[in-house]
Write an enzyme that holds these catalytic residues in place. Structure first.
Site, PDB file in Angstrom:
ATOM      1  N   HIS A 215     -61.201  80.927   8.479  1.00 15.31           N
ATOM      2  CA  HIS A 215     -60.597  79.402   8.562  1.00 15.31           C
ATOM      3  C   HIS A 215     -59.575  78.890   7.396  1.00 15.31           C
ATOM      4  CE1 HIS A 215     -61.453  75.041   9.377  1.00 15.31           C
ATOM      5  NE2 HIS A 215     -61.578  74.776   8.115  1.00 15.31           N
ATOM      6  N   CYS A 216     -59.409  79.828   6.688  1.00 18.19           N
ATOM      7  CA  CYS A 216     -58.650  79.454   5.443  1.00 18.19           C
ATOM      8  C   CYS A 216     -57.126  79.826   5.592  1.00 18.19           C
ATOM      9  CB  CYS A 216     -59.006  80.023   4.028  1.00 18.19           C
ATOM     10  SG  CYS A 216     -60.663  79.295   3.709  1.00 18.19           S
ATOM     11  N   ILE A 217     -56.961  81.036   5.629  1.00 21.94           N
ATOM     12  CA  ILE A 217     -55.521  81.601   5.338  1.00 21.94           C
ATOM     13  C   ILE A 217     -54.528  81.282   6.462  1.00 21.94           C
ATOM     14  CG2 ILE A 217     -53.952  83.747   5.122  1.00 21.94           C
ATOM     15  CD1 ILE A 217     -56.411  85.100   4.076  1.00 21.94           C
TER      16      ILE A 217
ATOM     17  N   ILE B 200     -54.741  78.427   8.172  1.00 19.84           N
ATOM     18  CA  ILE B 200     -54.715  76.958   8.460  1.00 19.84           C
ATOM     19  C   ILE B 200     -54.315  76.028   6.982  1.00 19.84           C
ATOM     20  CG2 ILE B 200     -56.345  75.091   9.005  1.00 19.84           C
ATOM     21  CD1 ILE B 200     -57.887  76.862  10.514  1.00 19.84           C
ATOM     22  N   ASP B 201     -54.747  76.446   6.075  1.00 15.20           N
ATOM     23  CA  ASP B 201     -54.736  75.573   4.911  1.00 15.20           C
ATOM     24  C   ASP B 201     -53.052  75.556   4.341  1.00 15.20           C
ATOM     25  OD1 ASP B 201     -57.296  75.966   4.784  1.00 15.20           O
ATOM     26  OD2 ASP B 201     -57.680  77.160   2.983  1.00 15.20           O
TER      27      ASP B 201
END
Length: 435
Positions: free
Chosen positions: A270-272, A274-275
């Protein structure tokens, strides 16, 4: 009793909005630190599981959750009116991208509105959901100030980015350093005290929420860019006939100025993936185009199609057509030895395989089934009969436990390893190929 006194004496009632991969571990640590914790979630199934002491997050110890619920230190609810009873509220809700890769702040906005109607003097609100720089001040604060209460005086607001790394055996919520940036100095002071009360790790204070928000974006942008570099180097190395995995191992012997990143079928979690695009979105407001981030995203997104093309070439060398071939996908989790499929590149690999007419089956010891694009998939057991029936295997997740890769290689006609998880198998097999 002041809020600071409630925090330092562990008498504050703490609420956590969102009981997912970030929220539940945080709620558990807050309860273990001695606070009375209320977890909020719109999914009744999660609430019921928490209240029954049943864990569903890998980074939470089952016995910890069970004991905290039994001791009445932690409970969950779908009733947001219970925010009225909280002294501290932490927002840990998802922040996805829409199909145009623009931020969707719906969950943050709705959570803040729920807090607004129950906001009272002496309350601390912290946002942990990853978002673009400015969200705390420009989105959350105006909603809360609609109450007429003043930030830094009547209530306190800060941003503290989550740093969860599912499956990490060393760094958990409890011992991972924290960043805190408050809207005012008093906000920072209260938020810092709260995190210091629950963590066995340093709390780094920054000037404002914007610096804290940008720090989180920087952390994951650093990763997406370096993974894209590793992927591009892998593509070039293949064309040049160079073993890139050996190149990485060699370069990693340098004790300074180099950090190894590894190629694969794409980037998940969910991080790399998207962020960094939160910054891309926000940068347009300042007439700046984040070219490096977007190029890194393009390279990483293209890898799922690339590995399928490589597999197609390997099948073609064996006089096999991708259309009609039966392909076993090994692993659908986005990283090894966890049960999380969010943004997993394996799902894109499956899409590309099926578009080319392949019959796809999968095995993942951590994910017995899943639904993707309204289609349900069931994990199949790895047997001699299965491997006799397939045309090829593509390893898309580096599970190091619960998988017998030697058995797989010895019985499958073709294995394409996109994660180099078979590197410890010393014997060379003519049917094994590595990205």
């Amino acid at each position: 009793m002041t809020l600071m006194e409630k925090i330092t004496s562990r008498k504050a009632t703490v609420g956590v909005l969102g009981l997912g991969y970030v929220g539940l571990p945080l709620a558990v640590e807050k309860a273990k630190a001695g606070f009375n914790v209320i977890g909020f979630d719109i999914q009744k199934s999660k609430v019921d599981m928490v209240n029954a002491g049943h864990n569903y997050i890998g980074d939470v110890v089952d016995s910890d959750l069970e004991k905290l619920v039994k001791d009445k230190k932690l409970r969950a609810t779908t009733d947001y009116d219970e925010i009225n009873n909280c002294d501290v509220i932490t927002i840990c809700v998802p922040t996805p991208l829409d199909k145009f890769k623009q931020p969707d702040l719906t969950y943050i906005v709705e959570s803040t509105k729920q807090i607004k109607t129950r906001l009272h003097k002496g309350m601390l609100v912290t946002l942990e959901s990853t978002t673009y720089p400015g969200t705390t001040n420009e989105v959350v604060l105006p909603i809360l100030e609609e109450t007429g209460l003043k930030v830094g005086k009547d209530f306190f607001l800060a941003f503290s980015p989550e740093r969860v790394d599912p499956g990490n055996l060393i760094y958990k919520t409890k011992n991972t350093p924290k960043i805190v940036g408050g809207v005012t100095p008093e906000c920072t002071k209260h938020a810092k005290a709260m995190y210091e009360a629950i963590l066995d790790a340093p709390v780094k204070v920054v000037s404002s929420p914007r610096e804290a928000e940008m720090a989180k974006i920087l952390e994951n942008t650093f990763r997406i860019v370096n993974i894209a570099l590793a992927n591009e180097m892998a593509l070039v190395s293949h064309r040049m006939g160079i073993n890139y995995w050996e190149v990485i191992d060699a370069a990693a012997t340098k004790p300074f100025g180099f950090m190894p990143f590894y190629p694969g079928p794409g980037v998940g979690g969910h991080c790399i993936p998207i962020d960094p695009f939160y910054l891309t979105y926000k940068a347009r407001e300042y007439d700046y185009h984040t070219r490096l981030i977007e190029l890194a995203g393009e390279i990483n997104d293209s890898m799922s199609e690339y590995v399928v093309e490589r597999l197609s070439d390997l099948l073609n060398d064996r006089k096999k057509c991708m259309n009609g071939s039966k392909i076993l996908v090994m692993g659908v989790a986005y990283k090894g030895d966890i049960d999380d499929i969010r943004e997993s590149p394996a799902l894109k690999v499956i899409e590309h395989l099926e578009k080319k007419g392949s019959v796809v089956v999968y095995h993942d010891p951590y994910i017995p089934n899943f639904v993707h694009n309204n289609k349900r998939y069931e994990s199949v057991p790895i047997t001699k009969e299965l491997l006799d029936s397939i045309d090829g295997v593509i390893i898309t997740t580096a599970h190091k436990k619960r998988v017998d890769y030697k058995f797989l290689i010895e019985n499958a006609p073709l294995v394409f390893d996109t994660k180099n998880v078979t590197k410890d198998i010393v014997q060379k097999y003519p049917n094994l190929y590595v990205l």
